[in-house]
Design a protein around this motif. Structure first.
Motif, PDB file in Angstrom:
ATOM      1  N   ARG A 518       0.841  -1.197   0.000  1.00 35.85           N
ATOM      2  CA  ARG A 518       0.000   0.000   0.000  1.00 35.85           C
ATOM      3  C   ARG A 518       0.879   1.252   0.000  1.00 35.85           C
ATOM      4  O   ARG A 518       2.021   1.224   0.450  1.00 35.85           O
ATOM      5  N   ILE A 519       0.315   2.337  -0.487  1.00 31.55           N
ATOM      6  CA  ILE A 519       1.013   3.623  -0.509  1.00 31.55           C
ATOM      7  C   ILE A 519       0.616   4.399   0.737  1.00 31.55           C
ATOM      8  O   ILE A 519      -0.575   4.670   0.962  1.00 31.55           O
ATOM      9  N   SER A 520       1.603   4.726   1.560  1.00 31.24           N
ATOM     10  CA  SER A 520       1.339   5.507   2.766  1.00 31.24           C
ATOM     11  C   SER A 520       1.587   6.988   2.477  1.00 31.24           C
ATOM     12  O   SER A 520       1.953   7.372   1.362  1.00 31.24           O
ATOM     13  N   ASN A 521       1.419   7.794   3.497  1.00 34.42           N
ATOM     14  CA  ASN A 521       1.612   9.233   3.322  1.00 34.42           C
ATOM     15  C   ASN A 521       3.067   9.623   3.122  1.00 34.42           C
ATOM     16  O   ASN A 521       3.355  10.758   2.731  1.00 34.42           O
ATOM     17  N   ILE A 522       3.994   8.682   3.377  1.00 34.56           N
ATOM     18  CA  ILE A 522       5.406   8.999   3.171  1.00 34.56           C
ATOM     19  C   ILE A 522       5.973   8.258   1.962  1.00 34.56           C
ATOM     20  O   ILE A 522       7.136   8.443   1.616  1.00 34.56           O
ATOM     21  N   GLY A 523       5.222   7.385   1.341  1.00 30.61           N
ATOM     22  CA  GLY A 523       5.688   6.673   0.163  1.00 30.61           C
ATOM     23  C   GLY A 523       5.425   5.178   0.286  1.00 30.61           C
ATOM     24  O   GLY A 523       4.462   4.737   0.910  1.00 30.61           O
ATOM     25  N   ILE A 524       6.313   4.385  -0.270  1.00 33.50           N
ATOM     26  CA  ILE A 524       6.204   2.925  -0.269  1.00 33.50           C
ATOM     27  C   ILE A 524       7.395   2.365   0.487  1.00 33.50           C
ATOM     28  O   ILE A 524       8.550   2.687   0.169  1.00 33.50           O
ATOM     29  N   GLN A 525       7.126   1.514   1.463  1.00 34.05           N
ATOM     30  CA  GLN A 525       8.183   0.917   2.263  1.00 34.05           C
ATOM     31  C   GLN A 525       8.345  -0.556   1.879  1.00 34.05           C
ATOM     32  O   GLN A 525       7.366  -1.299   1.753  1.00 34.05           O
ATOM     33  N   TYR A 526       9.612  -0.944   1.721  1.00 33.45           N
ATOM     34  CA  TYR A 526       9.916  -2.343   1.396  1.00 33.45           C
ATOM     35  C   TYR A 526      11.265  -2.694   1.987  1.00 33.45           C
ATOM     36  O   TYR A 526      12.278  -2.047   1.671  1.00 33.45           O
ATOM     37  N   GLU A 527      11.284  -3.697   2.870  1.00 32.50           N
ATOM     38  CA  GLU A 527      12.508  -4.189   3.500  1.00 32.50           C
ATOM     39  C   GLU A 527      13.292  -3.053   4.156  1.00 32.50           C
ATOM     40  O   GLU A 527      14.529  -2.984   4.055  1.00 32.50           O
ATOM     41  N   GLY A 528      12.573  -2.129   4.831  1.00 33.46           N
ATOM     42  CA  GLY A 528      13.235  -1.036   5.525  1.00 33.46           C
ATOM     43  C   GLY A 528      13.663   0.109   4.640  1.00 33.46           C
ATOM     44  O   GLY A 528      14.275   1.064   5.136  1.00 33.46           O
ATOM     45  N   TYR A 590      19.879  -9.887  -1.679  1.00 30.85           N
ATOM     46  CA  TYR A 590      20.653 -10.686  -0.722  1.00 30.85           C
ATOM     47  C   TYR A 590      21.605  -9.799   0.074  1.00 30.85           C
ATOM     48  O   TYR A 590      21.756  -9.968   1.283  1.00 30.85           O
ATOM     49  N   GLN A 591      22.238  -8.835  -0.591  1.00 27.43           N
ATOM     50  CA  GLN A 591      23.138  -7.934   0.125  1.00 27.43           C
ATOM     51  C   GLN A 591      22.379  -7.098   1.151  1.00 27.43           C
ATOM     52  O   GLN A 591      22.849  -6.907   2.275  1.00 27.43           O
ATOM     53  N   HIS A 592      21.204  -6.613   0.768  1.00 26.68           N
ATOM     54  CA  HIS A 592      20.413  -5.804   1.706  1.00 26.68           C
ATOM     55  C   HIS A 592      19.975  -6.639   2.903  1.00 26.68           C
ATOM     56  O   HIS A 592      19.924  -6.131   4.035  1.00 26.68           O
ATOM     57  N   GLU A 615      24.328   2.041   6.349  1.00 28.40           N
ATOM     58  CA  GLU A 615      25.581   2.436   5.704  1.00 28.40           C
ATOM     59  C   GLU A 615      26.780   1.823   6.411  1.00 28.40           C
ATOM     60  O   GLU A 615      27.729   1.334   5.765  1.00 28.40           O
ATOM     61  N   ALA A 616      26.738   1.803   7.744  1.00 28.31           N
ATOM     62  CA  ALA A 616      27.844   1.219   8.496  1.00 28.31           C
ATOM     63  C   ALA A 616      27.917  -0.293   8.274  1.00 28.31           C
ATOM     64  O   ALA A 616      29.017  -0.855   8.112  1.00 28.31           O
ATOM     65  N   SER A 617      26.779  -0.960   8.261  1.00 25.86           N
ATOM     66  CA  SER A 617      26.779  -2.408   8.051  1.00 25.86           C
ATOM     67  C   SER A 617      27.190  -2.757   6.622  1.00 25.86           C
ATOM     68  O   SER A 617      27.809  -3.799   6.392  1.00 25.86           O
ATOM     69  N   ARG A 618      26.868  -1.892   5.641  1.00 26.17           N
ATOM     70  CA  ARG A 618      27.307  -2.151   4.275  1.00 26.17           C
ATOM     71  C   ARG A 618      28.824  -2.087   4.176  1.00 26.17           C
ATOM     72  O   ARG A 618      29.459  -2.953   3.539  1.00 26.17           O
ATOM     73  N   THR A 619      29.408  -1.085   4.818  1.00 26.64           N
ATOM     74  CA  THR A 619      30.867  -0.978   4.818  1.00 26.64           C
ATOM     75  C   THR A 619      31.503  -2.182   5.496  1.00 26.64           C
ATOM     76  O   THR A 619      32.494  -2.751   5.015  1.00 26.64           O
ATOM     77  N   LEU A 620      30.909  -2.592   6.626  1.00 25.10           N
ATOM     78  CA  LEU A 620      31.433  -3.748   7.349  1.00 25.10           C
ATOM     79  C   LEU A 620      31.300  -5.025   6.520  1.00 25.10           C
ATOM     80  O   LEU A 620      32.219  -5.858   6.493  1.00 25.10           O
ATOM     81  N   ALA A 621      30.167  -5.220   5.836  1.00 24.20           N
ATOM     82  CA  ALA A 621      29.958  -6.426   5.034  1.00 24.20           C
ATOM     83  C   ALA A 621      30.939  -6.493   3.872  1.00 24.20           C
ATOM     84  O   ALA A 621      31.492  -7.557   3.581  1.00 24.20           O
ATOM     85  N   GLU A 622      31.160  -5.366   3.195  1.00 26.55           N
ATOM     86  CA  GLU A 622      32.111  -5.367   2.086  1.00 26.55           C
ATOM     87  C   GLU A 622      33.521  -5.675   2.565  1.00 26.55           C
ATOM     88  O   GLU A 622      34.269  -6.414   1.915  1.00 26.55           O
ATOM     89  N   GLN A 623      33.877  -5.104   3.709  1.00 29.12           N
ATOM     90  CA  GLN A 623      35.203  -5.358   4.259  1.00 29.12           C
ATOM     91  C   GLN A 623      35.348  -6.818   4.681  1.00 29.12           C
ATOM     92  O   GLN A 623      36.369  -7.462   4.430  1.00 29.12           O
ATOM     93  N   THR A 624      34.309  -7.373   5.319  1.00 34.34           N
ATOM     94  CA  THR A 624      34.357  -8.764   5.784  1.00 34.34           C
ATOM     95  C   THR A 624      34.424  -9.725   4.613  1.00 34.34           C
ATOM     96  O   THR A 624      35.160 -10.721   4.646  1.00 34.34           O
TER      97      THR A 624
END
Length: 705
Positions: A518-528, A590-592, A615-624
Motif C-alpha cells: 500500500r502507498i502511505s503518506n510517506i511513500g512505499i516501504q519495502y525491507e526497511g 541478498y546484500q540488503h 551504511e555502516a553495516s554495508r561498509t562492514l559487510a564489504e570489508q568482511t
C-alpha cells in the motif's frame, strides 16, 4: 479383375466378419466351380461363396482360416490351437517336431504296406534308428542348460535327461489320427505336459470363517510379506507356520508357500504392495514418447544445476565452492537459449537473469576465443519447469502474463519430463568439468581433493562453458535431431519467426520480482527502504480506494535503487526511486538482507534500523567479504562471501548494452538500454517531508480573507 482362388480343405473352418462386426463360422463342404460350398455352424442352409466374394473379405482382413473343423473339437485340441507356436516351451516344441517327423514318415511309407498298422510300425522303427543318436545328444545338452537355470533360480537338485525309447506303433497311430483329422497343424502334436499333476487341492478347504491352510497362507502373505514394514518371505513363512500350529491346521512347505505367492499375485501387484504405487508405476509402466515441437521456442525447459567444479577467487586464489548454473533449452531445436552462472542459490533472482539472457539478443563481438554466434533470442510460448519455489512464485506468474508465456509446473519427482535440460547438465559435467582441476566427478576422494586442486575462477569457468555451448554443442550433430542444433534453429526460425519482446528497454519490469504494497503518506516501504515520488504517488492516493489498495510493484533483485509501480488505470509502469540511494543503488536483495542482519545485531532489541546503521553495516559487510576471500576460512563462508559479491552479471554481454571493461561481465538489468524512466546517474534529491508538513500547517493556519 478376376480373383485368384484360395485353397481350402474339406472340413476347414472359415471365420468371416461382416460390416457390422458380427462373426460367423462356416465349414468347408466341397469345392464348387469358381467357389466353395460352405455350411454355417449351428445349423442353417449351405450356400456357395464365389472366389470373388471370398477374395473381397480376405482382402478386407475379415476372413480367418482354421485348417480344422472347429465345431466339436476336443478341449485339449482346441486349447492347443488357440495358442501360438511360440507360446510353448522349447522342450515341448522339440517333442512336437519329432512327432511330426514320425507322422510324415507314415504318409511316405503307407503305400508300401498292406495295412496302416504296418506303416505305423515301419515309421516308428525307421525314424528312431535314423535320429536316435542326434536327439539323445540334443536332450543331454538341453538338460544341462535347463538344470543350470533351475539351480540359479530355485537351488533345486540337478536332473538327468530321460533316455529315448522307440515309440509304440499304437502311439504313432494316435499322433497320426489327431494330426490328419484336424488340419495337419504341428500344434496338434504338442505334448500335454501342462495337464499333468493333481487337479485337486491337497488340503481340504473349509467354508465360512473356519480356518484352513490356504486362508492362513493368504493371511500371512498379506500381513507379514505384502504389508509394511517390508519383510522377507522366510519371515512370513515362519509366522504362517506358527499360525497354523495355533489353529491346528497342517502347514505347507516353504516352496509351496512361495509358489502360492507367485500364482496368486502378479509381479506388479507384489512390487506395488511392498514399494508403493509410484515405484510400481515407474518400474512396470509403459510411457509414451512425445514428438518434438514444430516451432522454435514453443517449449523451453529451464532448471538449475550445482556444477561439478570448485572455483577459486580471482585475486587471492582461495577456493570458493561450486557455483550454480541456470539454463534454458529449446525442445524443438535443442539450442541452449539462455544461461546464468553465479553463486546465487536457486531463486527468482538467478531465474530472472537467465530468462532475461534468453529473450535478449546476445552480443559476442567483444568476447575473445569464440568462433560462432549465438543467435537465440525471443519470447518462449511455454516454460517447462519443476516445482521449485521460484518456479511457483507470483513473480514468474506475473512475468508469464505480461510476456504471454505459459508456465508448466511438472509433477514432483519426475525429472525425465524435462530430460533435455537434465541431459545438457550431465553432458557439460562430462565434457567440460571432468577435464579440469577441481572437478568433483572423481570418486577417489581419498586420492584427489577437488577443493585443494581447484584452479579456475568463476570468469574462467564461464568462458569455458560459453565456448562449449557456442562452438561445440550447437555445432555437433544431435542424436535426436539428426543434425546440429544450430542448423535446426536456422531451419525452423526461417519457417516460424520468433516472438520479440514487447518493450526491450523495460525488460526488468517484464521479468522483475513482484510484491504488493500500500502507498502511505510517506511513500512505499519495502525491507526497511523508502520509495517516494510526490508527483507520481499523490494522484494515485487521490483516487477512490487508493489508500486501501495493494499496488503491484516490481523490482530488480540485483538493484534496489528503484521500483516500478503499476498504474492499472492507465496501464503504465511508474518508476519510483529510493529515497536513500547510498544503501540501495547497486545493492542486491541478498546484500540488503545481510546489511539489515548486521545492523540489527549491533542494536538493542526492538530498536529501529536507521540509514546510518545500514551504511555502516554495508561498509562492514564489504570489508568482511574481502577478508574472507583473502585469508584462510571455511568453504561455506567463502561461498556466502562470493554470493554477497555477486553483481547480477549476465552470462554474456547483451546487444545494445554498453560493453563493460570485462567482456564476460555485464551491468545490472536496470542499466540496460536507454529509457525515459531510467534512474538518474546522481542520487535524486531527498524529499524533506517535515518542511512540507510545516508549510502545509502554516497554510491552513493563515486567517481567511
Amino acid at each position: 479383375m478376376t480373383a485368384t482362388p484360395l485353397r481350402f480343405q474339406q472340413g476347414d473352418t472359415l471365420s468371416i466378419r461382416d460390416d457390422q462386426g458380427q462373426v460367423a463360422l462356416w465349414s468347408v463342404i466341397d469345392r464348387k466351380r469358381r467357389g466353395y460350398l460352405l455350411q454355417p455352424h449351428g445349423g442353417g442352409d449351405a450356400r456357395t461363396w464365389s472366389d470373388d466374394e471370398i477374395d473381397v473379405v480376405y482382402g478386407a482382413r475379415r476372413l480367418t482360416h482354421h485348417p480344422c473343423n472347429a465345431e466339436g473339437l476336443p478341449k485339449a485340441i482346441a486349447e492347443a490351437l488357440e495358442k501360438t507356436w511360440e507360446f510353448w516351451p522349447q522342450e515341448v516344441r522339440r517333442e512336437a517336431e519329432r512327432r511330426e517327423t514320425y507322422v510324415r514318415m507314415v504318409d511316405a511309407v503307407r503305400d508300401e504296406h498292406p495295412t496302416l498298422m504296418g506303416a505305423y510300425a515301419a515309421a516308428a522303427e525307421t525314424v528312431f534308428d535314423a535320429h536316435h543318436d542326434q536327439w539323445q545328444r540334443e536332450d543331454n545338452e538341453l538338460a544341462v542348460r535347463l538344470d543350470a537355470e533351475r539351480r540359479r533360480s530355485t537351488n533345486s537338485a540337478s536332473r538327468r535327461s530321460k533316455v529315448l525309447n522307440r515309440p509304440n506303433p499304437y502311439t504313432v497311430r494316435a499322433w497320426y489320427g489327431v494330426w490328419s483329422r484336424h488340419g495337419r497343424d504341428i500344434r496338434l502334436l504338442i505334448p500335454h505336459y501342462h495337464r499333468r499333476g493333481a487337479r485337486q487341492a491337497r488340503y481340504a478347504r473349509e467354508d465360512g470363517d473356519r480356518p484352513d491352510t490356504y486362508k492362513l497362507m493368504r493371511q500371512a502373505v498379506e500381513a507379514w510379506y505384502l504389508g509394511m514394514p517390508r519383510r522377507r518371505k522366510n519371515y512370513a513363512y515362519r509366522r504362517y507356520v506358527d499360525l497354523c500350529r495355533e489353529q491346528g491346521v497342517p502347514a505347507v512347505s516353504d516352496r509351496t508357500f512361495r509358489v502360492f505367492i507367485r500364482d496368486n499375485y502378479t509381479e506388479r501387484q507384489e512390487y506395488e504392495r511392498r514399494f508403493g504405487r509410484r515405484a510400481a508405476w515407474l518400474k512396470f509402466g509403459i510411457f509414451e514418447r512425445r514428438s518434438l515441437p514444430e516451432r522454435p521456442l514453443e517449449e523451453v525447459e529451464v532448471d538449475h544445476c550445482l556444477i561439478d567444479l570448485v572455483v577459486v577467487h580471482t585475486e587471492s586464489g582461495r577456493p570458493l565452492g561450486r557455483p550454480w548454473l541456470t539454463a534454458l533449452i529449446d525442445r524443438a531445436t535443442r539450442m541452449i537459449v539462455g544461461a546464468h552462472l553465479s553463486f546465487e542459490a536457486p531463486s527468482y533472482a538467478s531465474l530472472q537473469r537467465a530468462l532475461g539472457h534468453a529473450i535478449w539478443k546476445k552480443d559476442l563481438s567483444g568476447v575473445d576465443g569464440i568462433d560462432h554466434d549465438w543467435p537465440c533470442h525471443g519470447v518462449p510460448e511455454w516454460l517447462i519447469c519443476d516445482n521449485g519455489k521460484e518456479f511457483r512464485s507470483q513473480s514468474l506468474q506475473t512475468s508469464g502474463r505480461m510476456l504471454d508465456i505459459g508456465i508448466v509446473n511438472l509433477p514432483v519427482k519426475m525429472p525425465w519430463l524435462k530430460g533435455a535440460v537434465e541431459r545438457v547438465f550431465q553432458t557439460i559435467g562430462v565434457q567440460v568439468f571432468s577435464h579440469e582441476e577441481g572437478t568433483t566427478l572423481s570418486r577417489t576422494l581419498d586420492l584427489y581433493d577437488p577443493v585443494s586442486r581447484a584452479r579456475l575462477s568463476l570468469e574462467e569457468v564461464r568462458q569455458r562453458i560459453l565456448k562449449w555451448i557456442v562452438d561445440d554443442y550447437h555445432h555437433n550433430v544431435h542424436d535426436t535431431l539428426k543434425c546440429t542444433p544450430y542448423e535446426r534453429w536456422r531451419e525452423l526460425t526461417a519457417l516460424y519467426p520468433v516472438r520479440p519482446v514487447p518493450d526491450f528497454d523495460h525488460i526488468v519490469r517484464l521479468t522483475g520480482e513482484t510484491f504488493f504494497r500500500r502507498i502511505s503518506n510517506i511513500g512505499i516501504q519495502y525491507e526497511g527502504l523508502l520509495y517516494a515520488d510526490r508527483e507520481k504517488l499523490e494522484p494515485l492516493l487521490a483516487r477512490r480506494g487508493g489508500l486501501e489498495k495493494d499496488w503491484e510493484i516490481r523490482y530488480d533483485p540485483y538493484d534496489l535503487g528503484e521500483i516500478w509501480l503499476l498504474d492499472d488505470d492507465c496501464g503504465e509502469w511508474l518508476m519510483i526511486p529510493c529515497v536513500d540511494q547510498s544503501v540501495s543503488r547497486g545493492v542486491s536483495k541478498y546484500q540488503h538482507k545481510i546489511h539489515r542482519a548486521l545492523a540489527k545485531r549491533s542494536l538493542p532489541k526492538s530498536a529501529p534500523v536507521t540509514i546510518a546503521d545500514l551504511e555502516a553495516s554495508r561498509t562492514l559487510a564489504e570489508q568482511t567479504a574481502g577478508e574472507l576471500q583473502a585469508r584462510k576460512s571455511k568453504v561455506g563462508n567463502t561461498v556466502r562471501a562470493a554470493r554477497y559479491e555477486s553483481d547480477g552479471a549476465y552470462f554474456t554481454p547483451i546487444e545494445g548494452q554498453k560493453a563493460p571493461s570485462n567482456p564476460t561481465a555485464t551491468k545490472p538489468l536496470a542499466e540496460a538500454g536507454p529509457s525515459q524512466e531510467q534512474a538518474p546517474a546522481s542520487p535524486p534529491p531527498v524529499v524533506d517531508l517535515d518542511a512540507d508538513i510545516a508549510a502545509l500547517v502554516a497554510q491552513w493556519s493563515e486567517p481567511k480573507q
